[in-house]
Motif scaffolding. Structure first.
Motif, mmCIF file in Angstrom:
data_model
loop_
_atom_site.group_PDB
_atom_site.id
_atom_site.type_symbol
_atom_site.label_atom_id
_atom_site.label_comp_id
_atom_site.label_asym_id
_atom_site.label_seq_id
_atom_site.Cartn_x
_atom_site.Cartn_y
_atom_site.Cartn_z
ATOM 1 N N GLU A 32 -5.744 14.098 -11.000
ATOM 2 C CA GLU A 32 -4.464 13.839 -10.316
ATOM 3 C C GLU A 32 -3.999 15.105 -9.596
ATOM 4 O O GLU A 32 -2.885 15.588 -9.764
ATOM 5 C CB GLU A 32 -3.404 13.318 -11.290
ATOM 6 C CG GLU A 32 -3.780 11.969 -11.884
ATOM 7 C CD GLU A 32 -2.658 11.327 -12.671
ATOM 8 O OE1 GLU A 32 -1.484 11.670 -12.443
ATOM 9 O OE2 GLU A 32 -2.949 10.475 -13.523
ATOM 10 N N LYS A 33 -4.917 15.624 -8.755
ATOM 11 C CA LYS A 33 -4.662 16.866 -8.026
ATOM 12 C C LYS A 33 -4.972 16.701 -6.536
ATOM 13 O O LYS A 33 -5.932 16.010 -6.151
ATOM 14 C CB LYS A 33 -5.534 18.009 -8.560
ATOM 15 C CG LYS A 33 -5.319 18.382 -10.017
ATOM 16 C CD LYS A 33 -4.111 19.257 -10.218
ATOM 17 C CE LYS A 33 -4.076 19.774 -11.654
ATOM 18 N NZ LYS A 33 -2.851 20.606 -11.903
ATOM 19 N N PHE A 34 -4.167 17.367 -5.732
ATOM 20 C CA PHE A 34 -4.448 17.562 -4.315
ATOM 21 C C PHE A 34 -5.057 18.955 -4.193
ATOM 22 O O PHE A 34 -4.427 19.950 -4.570
ATOM 23 C CB PHE A 34 -3.147 17.462 -3.513
ATOM 24 C CG PHE A 34 -3.276 17.838 -2.065
ATOM 25 C CD1 PHE A 34 -3.823 16.959 -1.146
ATOM 26 C CD2 PHE A 34 -2.827 19.076 -1.611
ATOM 27 C CE1 PHE A 34 -3.932 17.304 0.196
ATOM 28 C CE2 PHE A 34 -2.925 19.433 -0.268
ATOM 29 C CZ PHE A 34 -3.484 18.539 0.629
ATOM 30 N N LYS A 83 -1.405 9.368 -8.811
ATOM 31 C CA LYS A 83 -2.597 8.697 -8.261
ATOM 32 C C LYS A 83 -2.239 7.858 -7.048
ATOM 33 O O LYS A 83 -2.991 7.805 -6.063
ATOM 34 C CB LYS A 83 -3.248 7.833 -9.337
ATOM 35 C CG LYS A 83 -4.030 8.626 -10.368
ATOM 36 C CD LYS A 83 -4.795 7.716 -11.301
ATOM 37 C CE LYS A 83 -5.619 8.565 -12.289
ATOM 38 N NZ LYS A 83 -6.384 7.718 -13.238
ATOM 39 N N LYS A 84 -1.089 7.199 -7.109
ATOM 40 C CA LYS A 84 -0.689 6.338 -5.988
ATOM 41 C C LYS A 84 -0.495 7.157 -4.718
ATOM 42 O O LYS A 84 -0.968 6.766 -3.635
ATOM 43 C CB LYS A 84 0.609 5.610 -6.347
ATOM 44 C CG LYS A 84 1.142 4.695 -5.249
ATOM 45 C CD LYS A 84 0.252 3.464 -5.092
ATOM 46 C CE LYS A 84 0.874 2.411 -4.204
ATOM 47 N NZ LYS A 84 1.120 2.844 -2.825
ATOM 48 N N THR A 85 0.175 8.290 -4.818
ATOM 49 C CA THR A 85 0.375 9.143 -3.642
ATOM 50 C C THR A 85 -0.949 9.670 -3.122
ATOM 51 O O THR A 85 -1.201 9.705 -1.912
ATOM 52 C CB THR A 85 1.322 10.311 -3.990
ATOM 53 O OG1 THR A 85 2.602 9.786 -4.347
ATOM 54 C CG2 THR A 85 1.486 11.266 -2.822
ATOM 55 N N LEU A 86 -1.827 10.068 -4.033
ATOM 56 C CA LEU A 86 -3.143 10.571 -3.627
ATOM 57 C C LEU A 86 -3.958 9.491 -2.917
ATOM 58 O O LEU A 86 -4.610 9.754 -1.897
ATOM 59 C CB LEU A 86 -3.904 11.087 -4.849
ATOM 60 C CG LEU A 86 -3.347 12.371 -5.484
ATOM 61 C CD1 LEU A 86 -3.986 12.612 -6.846
ATOM 62 C CD2 LEU A 86 -3.564 13.574 -4.566
ATOM 63 N N LEU A 87 -3.928 8.281 -3.447
ATOM 64 C CA LEU A 87 -4.662 7.170 -2.824
ATOM 65 C C LEU A 87 -4.093 6.850 -1.449
ATOM 66 O O LEU A 87 -4.849 6.577 -0.502
ATOM 67 C CB LEU A 87 -4.606 5.938 -3.720
ATOM 68 C CG LEU A 87 -5.526 5.960 -4.945
ATOM 69 C CD1 LEU A 87 -5.190 4.817 -5.891
ATOM 70 C CD2 LEU A 87 -6.992 5.897 -4.529
ATOM 71 N N ASP A 88 -2.772 6.872 -1.328
ATOM 72 C CA ASP A 88 -2.152 6.615 -0.023
ATOM 73 C C ASP A 88 -2.542 7.675 0.989
ATOM 74 O O ASP A 88 -2.829 7.378 2.152
ATOM 75 C CB ASP A 88 -0.629 6.558 -0.161
ATOM 76 C CG ASP A 88 -0.134 5.277 -0.812
ATOM 77 O OD1 ASP A 88 -0.960 4.361 -1.004
ATOM 78 O OD2 ASP A 88 1.058 5.195 -1.139
ATOM 79 N N LEU A 89 -2.559 8.925 0.551
ATOM 80 C CA LEU A 89 -2.957 10.007 1.454
ATOM 81 C C LEU A 89 -4.417 9.850 1.870
ATOM 82 O O LEU A 89 -4.764 10.029 3.044
ATOM 83 C CB LEU A 89 -2.747 11.363 0.785
ATOM 84 C CG LEU A 89 -3.218 12.585 1.576
ATOM 85 C CD1 LEU A 89 -2.487 12.691 2.914
ATOM 86 C CD2 LEU A 89 -3.031 13.865 0.769
#
Length: 366
Positions: A32-34, A83-89
């Motif tokens: 769960e990292k950018f 995870k949701k933000t990462l998937l959207d990105l």
């Protein structure tokens, strides 16, 4: 010299002017990292093939994590996210706005905090500045060459002095001490807009909107997390405000300024709470109810990116009809029978609108 302590209450972003493009970052759903790659180390790796890279990067939709997943072995920074933000990105392959940094640390510029406090000092003296401010704004509008960012310059000089003798020379605010990457996260922002029946979400560019939060346009930034605390130097130079040999005007603007600031901001919070109550956004309603409680213990205010027209301007000094003229001159759309402004930038997490941006609680520690 005193110290300010800031507690971040909602994601806070002050930009460096830089962006992390898709060719420089990877997404790690497991952690769960950018991940921002150290591209110098990537380019000098034995596995890196320049011609292959140049061919691939020219194609639309290039994303480092798809083509060079091994680049995660060379991280420059790793920021937490959902995870949701990462998937959207990952789906959107958007650029990510980068925060102000110094070396390997991230900080809040003192100028950002001072700018917000400057506006707040004007607001707590609204009755004293209103007539002069409105008069000078009207005069500035008669000058066809004046730029938007200079519109209030004459008004401010009349109220608080020229730059060399400005009242705000008495206010000294240092940069915060730098913090590490663990104090920041990746956040997703969407734009809420009022409608006759409630609200919708902006699809940019243009005037389109949607009821489906998933379909709305997103922007992404790296900002300080809620709960993080920042500290820096702070001083109101009393000699500038009390000694006769310092020719500053309207020194009384700073009288009992902290208590008056708390009162003004509590009213601001009540207005925002009403905004979200009326459109039925329960998460935002709860957020502002909590902010009102927090405002008893410190000065609660907004700073940085996405904080909006209400926080950054003195629109209260201008009567409505004249405000419409200012907005028309500045090419800002005004809708009759709607509150102005009718839009808000909102941080979205796990598919829900959770936070307005940039709220902090400020305490001055003697």
């Amino acid at each position: 010299m005193a110290t300010y302590e800031i507690e971040v209450l909602s994601p806070l972003f002050v930009g460096s002017g830089q962006k992390y493009p898709p060719l420089e970052y990877l997404i790690s759903l497991e952690e769960e990292k950018f991940v921002v790659a150290d591209m110098e180390r990537v380019f000098t790796s034995p596995r890196f093939m320049l011609n292959d890279f140049l061919d691939k990067v020219k194609k639309p939709g290039f994303y480092l994590g798809d083509e060079y997943p091994w680049a995660r072995e060379f991280p420059r920074f790793k920021f937490d996210s959902s995870k949701k933000t990462l998937l959207d990105l990952k789906t959107r392959k958007a650029e990510v706005l980068a925060p102000v940094a110094e070396g390997e640390g991230f900080y809040l510029p003192g100028s950002s905090l001072k700018g917000s406090l400057r506006t707040l000092i004007y607001k707590i003296n609204l009755s004293a500045i209103k007539e002069t401010f409105n008069e000078k704004i009207k005069k500035s509008l008669q000058n066809s060459g004046v730029k938007k960012e200079k519109l209030s310059e004459a008004a401010e000089m009349a109220l608080t002095g020229t730059p060399n003798y400005s009242l705000f020379r008495a206010l000294k605010v240092g940069d915060s001490l730098p913090l590490g990457e663990e104090s920041l996260g990746l956040y997703q922002v969407k734009v809420l807009s009022l409608t006759a029946g409630g609200y919708r979400w902006k699809v940019l560019p243009g005037e389109q909107s949607t009821a489906d939060l998933e379909q709305a346009t997103s922007s992404f930034f790296i900002g300080f997390k809620p709960g993080v605390k920042l500290q820096g130097s702070f001083k109101v130079e009393e000699k500038y405000l009390t000694a006769d040999n310092f020719p500053l005007v309207n020194k009384a603007y700073f009288n009992n300024w902290q208590e008056r600031a708390r009162e003004v901001q509590r009213q601001f919070l009540q207005n925002e709470l009403k905004f979200y109550e009326e459109i039925g956004l329960s998460e935002l309603k709860k957020f502002y109810q909590k902010l009102i409680q927090d405002s008893v213990e410190g000065i609660v205010l907004q700073i940085g990116f996405g904080t909006g027209f209400n926080s950054k301007t003195l629109k209260e000094t201008v009567p409505l009809e004249e405000l419409k003229g200012v907005l028309n001159w500045a090419r800002i759309k005004y809708r009759e029978n709607f509150p102005f402004p009718k839009t808000r930038k909102i941080v979205v997490e796990e598919g829900k609108p959770l936070y307005p941006l940039g709220w902090i609680k400020l305490k001055i520690l003697e």
